[in-house]
Design an enzyme around this catalytic site. Structure first.
Site, PDB file in Angstrom:
ATOM      1  CG  ASP A   1      -8.406 -16.912  17.941  1.00 30.19           C
ATOM      2  OD1 ASP A   1      -9.598 -17.006  18.263  1.00 30.19           O
ATOM      3  OD2 ASP A   1      -7.632 -17.890  17.908  1.00 30.19           O
TER       4      ASP A   1
ATOM      5  CG  ASP B   1      -6.072 -20.915  12.388  1.00 25.64           C
ATOM      6  OD1 ASP B   1      -5.391 -21.930  12.222  1.00 25.64           O
ATOM      7  OD2 ASP B   1      -5.845 -20.086  13.282  1.00 25.64           O
TER       8      ASP B   1
HETATM    9  P1  AMP Z   1      -5.897 -22.233  16.922  1.00 30.77           P
HETATM   10  O1  AMP Z   1      -6.840 -23.168  17.612  1.00 30.77           O
HETATM   11  O2  AMP Z   1      -4.975 -22.904  15.979  1.00 30.77           O
HETATM   12  O3  AMP Z   1      -6.564 -21.049  16.325  1.00 30.77           O
HETATM   13  O4  AMP Z   1      -4.924 -21.692  18.073  1.00 30.77           O
HETATM   14  C1  AMP Z   1      -5.376 -21.012  19.222  1.00 30.77           C
HETATM   15  C2  AMP Z   1      -4.182 -20.575  20.048  1.00 30.77           C
HETATM   16  O5  AMP Z   1      -3.454 -21.706  20.524  1.00 30.77           O
HETATM   17  C3  AMP Z   1      -3.160 -19.726  19.287  1.00 30.77           C
HETATM   18  O6  AMP Z   1      -2.661 -18.768  20.198  1.00 30.77           O
HETATM   19  C4  AMP Z   1      -2.113 -20.729  18.917  1.00 30.77           C
HETATM   20  O7  AMP Z   1      -0.855 -20.120  18.715  1.00 30.77           O
HETATM   21  C5  AMP Z   1      -2.102 -21.624  20.132  1.00 30.77           C
HETATM   22  N1  AMP Z   1      -1.607 -22.973  19.834  1.00 30.77           N
HETATM   23  C6  AMP Z   1      -2.253 -23.940  19.146  1.00 30.77           C
HETATM   24  N2  AMP Z   1      -1.500 -25.061  19.077  1.00 30.77           N
HETATM   25  C7  AMP Z   1      -0.335 -24.789  19.705  1.00 30.77           C
HETATM   26  C8  AMP Z   1       0.855 -25.542  19.974  1.00 30.77           C
HETATM   27  N3  AMP Z   1       1.001 -26.805  19.552  1.00 30.77           N
HETATM   28  N4  AMP Z   1       1.833 -24.931  20.666  1.00 30.77           N
HETATM   29  C9  AMP Z   1       1.703 -23.672  21.091  1.00 30.77           C
HETATM   30  N5  AMP Z   1       0.616 -22.920  20.880  1.00 30.77           N
HETATM   31  C10 AMP Z   1      -0.401 -23.465  20.200  1.00 30.77           C
HETATM   32 MG    MG Z   2      -5.933 -19.652  15.156  1.00 31.94          MG
END
Ligand code: AMP
Ligand code: MG
Length: 488
Positions: free
Chosen positions: A246, A256
């Site tokens: 992702d 990211d």
């Molecule tokens: P990431 O680790 O940033 O790539 O995020 C992985 C997943 O977690 C994605 O679907 C993000 O939208 C979700 N996500 C990360 N942080 C948050 C947050 N604080 N609130 C809601 N969703 C989150």
């Molecule tokens: Mg992400």
């Protein structure tokens, strides 16, 4: 007020996204604003006095159509069928001076139907981190999403501790990810997959629409972009840290910025991310992980490649199997440039690995070693700093002699070789200990001065910055920041 937005993503089938507006914040305050990027997007006038409220989601441009995108992903190798924009909202797409469409997305803008247990918010530290490192990557000539602004929300976010909240405006060629296709493949939604493929080709590689097998041609296109990207990452010691599917953009941009960091002393096993216990995403493992992610992408395309599954799998497998060679070709080309060699020889790879082995042996700083090597291109009397850095490692004399012999056929003057090497070997990278200390000043004390100073330097990484020589140095032992955190 209008931003001149287009909304091509919203023409995809409705299961690809949800309409959701940003949640307003208490008291938006602009912390950083990217004037150069605003001019590139011709948004300067539109933002003028309203930047803080527009880029926090408190005020929406009249022509915004806020949506959260659906996607899935393999996280550390495990498939999660639903992730999606849990804290990001796309406002729309805007054409830049390059004539291309760019997504404008708010990150940290509140909950969406994809938030699960998350609060939809982000903290000042991690958003400034994304701003700083993405702008450094851009300056290093590495494809990346960019950052238009960070706005403090005036609201606390609850993590392990209470932190000040912020919203980042991310600008991307698109937010299509491997995980976007995985979401629909897992649901056997071939209509959505077909629509996404046509959309992706139309947006990123329109010429491929008339290829004999567009799905296969696009897979190859994405694989080539990734090969080029990962070669560039390795060339500057960048460790993404969380190369889940992702977090792999189909456009070939770095996306990211969570626990990413730059390697100090050379060691292919280097890991910074506090959650990467097994080194899955270690510096030297990134080409293999990219290939693994591309294989997941290829699987989603099988029904679009050929009605005969065996034929489809054979075609896709051939592309994936070629990836290591495609990567290696780009990597070697980049290494040649780093070593200031213009003519291609079969022995180049061996020359490079011997130098890297010397670095590893002496735990020499990767960035500084190439900077000093560039100086050594001026002549043997300029070898001092390199010799000192490598502690006069055994084999350095032989290596330098071979390197100098290797230069003979390509008739560059010492000054020209030095200049060429300076153009590809950065003097300044956002070193983790400097980043952490700048972010702490901003997050803990609201002092943005260290952040601004560091940003100004890493935005011109190939130049000298008189007075900032200490920022070229790796951390002293007591300054080391061995782990980075996702900071979600
Ligand atoms: P990431 O680790 O940033 O790539 O995020 C992985 C997943 O977690 C994605 O679907 C993000 O939208 C979700 N996500 C990360 N942080 C948050 C947050 N604080 N609130 C809601 N969703 C989150
Ligand atoms: Mg992400």
């Amino acid at each position: 007020m209008n931003f001149g937005f287009e909304h091509s993503y919203a023409t995809l089938p409705p299961q690809c996204f949800v309409d959701v507006a940003p949640t307003p914040v208490a008291s938006p305050e602009l912390l950083v604003f990217n004037t150069a990027l605003a001019s590139f997007l011709e948004l300067d006038a539109g933002l003028a006095d309203h930047a803080a409220s527009l880029l926090s989601g408190n005020e929406l441009p009249g022509d915004a159509r806020p949506i959260a995108m659906a996607y899935a992903g393999h996280q550390f190798g495990n498939f999660v069928p639903q992730l999606g924009d849990g804290r990001a909202i796309l406002l729309g797409e805007r054409r830049g001076l390059d004539g291309e469409l760019h997504d404008l997305q708010l990150k940290g803008s509140g909950r969406t139907p994809f938030s699960r247990s998350g609060d939809g918010r982000a903290a000042v530290g991690p958003m400034l981190r994304e701003y700083l490192i993405s702008e450094a990557m851009h300056a290093l000539d590495i494809p990346t999403t960019r950052s238009l602004a960070v706005v403090a929300t005036g609201e606390p976010v609850r993590r392990e501790e209470i932190l000040p909240g912020a919203v980042l405006t991310r600008v991307a060629a698109s937010h299509l990810r491997v995980g976007t296709f995985e979401y629909f493949a897992a649901r056997a939604d071939h209509d959505a997959l077909r629509a996404l493929l046509d959309y992706s080709i139309g947006r990123h590689a329109p010429a491929l629409a008339s290829a004999p097998v567009p799905a296969l041609a696009f897979l190859k296109w994405v694989a080539d972009r990734q090969a080029a990207l990962i070669a560039r990452w390795l060339g500057v010691g960048f460790i993404h840290g969380v190369m889940n599917t992702d977090n792999m953009a189909l456009s070939g941009e770095t996306i990211d910025y969570g626990p990413c960091a730059f390697m100090d002393h050379y060691d292919p096993a280097t890991v910074f991310s506090s959650i990467d216990h097994r080194g899955r995403y270690a510096w030297g493992n990134q080409p293999a992980i990219a290939q693994w992610n591309l294989a997941r992408f290829a699987e989603t395309l099988v029904p679009l490649i050929d009605p005969d599954q065996a034929v489809a799998i054979q075609g896709a497998t051939a592309v994936i199997n070629r990836f290591p060679a495609e990567f290696e070709a780009r990597h070697q080309q980049l290494l040649r440039a780093k070593f200031g060699i213009t003519a291609v020889r079969e022995s180049d790879a061996a020359l490079a690995s011997r130098f890297l082995a010397l670095l590893q042996q002496s735990r020499a700083d990767f960035t500084l070693a190439f900077h000093h090597l560039a100086a050594a291109a001026l002549g043997a009397t300029h070898e001092g700093p390199l010799r000192a850095l490598l502690g006069n490692a055994d084999g350095l004399d032989d290596w330098l002699q071979e390197w100098r012999m290797r230069q003979q056929p390509d008739s560059l003057s010492p000054a020209d070789r030095h200049a060429a090497m300076r153009r590809v070997n950065p003097a300044f990278i956002p070193r983790n200990h400097l980043v952490e200390s700048a972010l702490n000043a901003a997050s803990d004390r609201g002092d943005l001065a260290p952040f601004r100073s560091l940003l100004a330097v890493v935005q011109h990484p190939f130049q000298d910055h008189p007075g900032r020589e200490s920022w070229m140095q790796p951390p002293r032992e007591e300054e080391r920041v061995p782990a980075t955190f996702c900071g979600t």
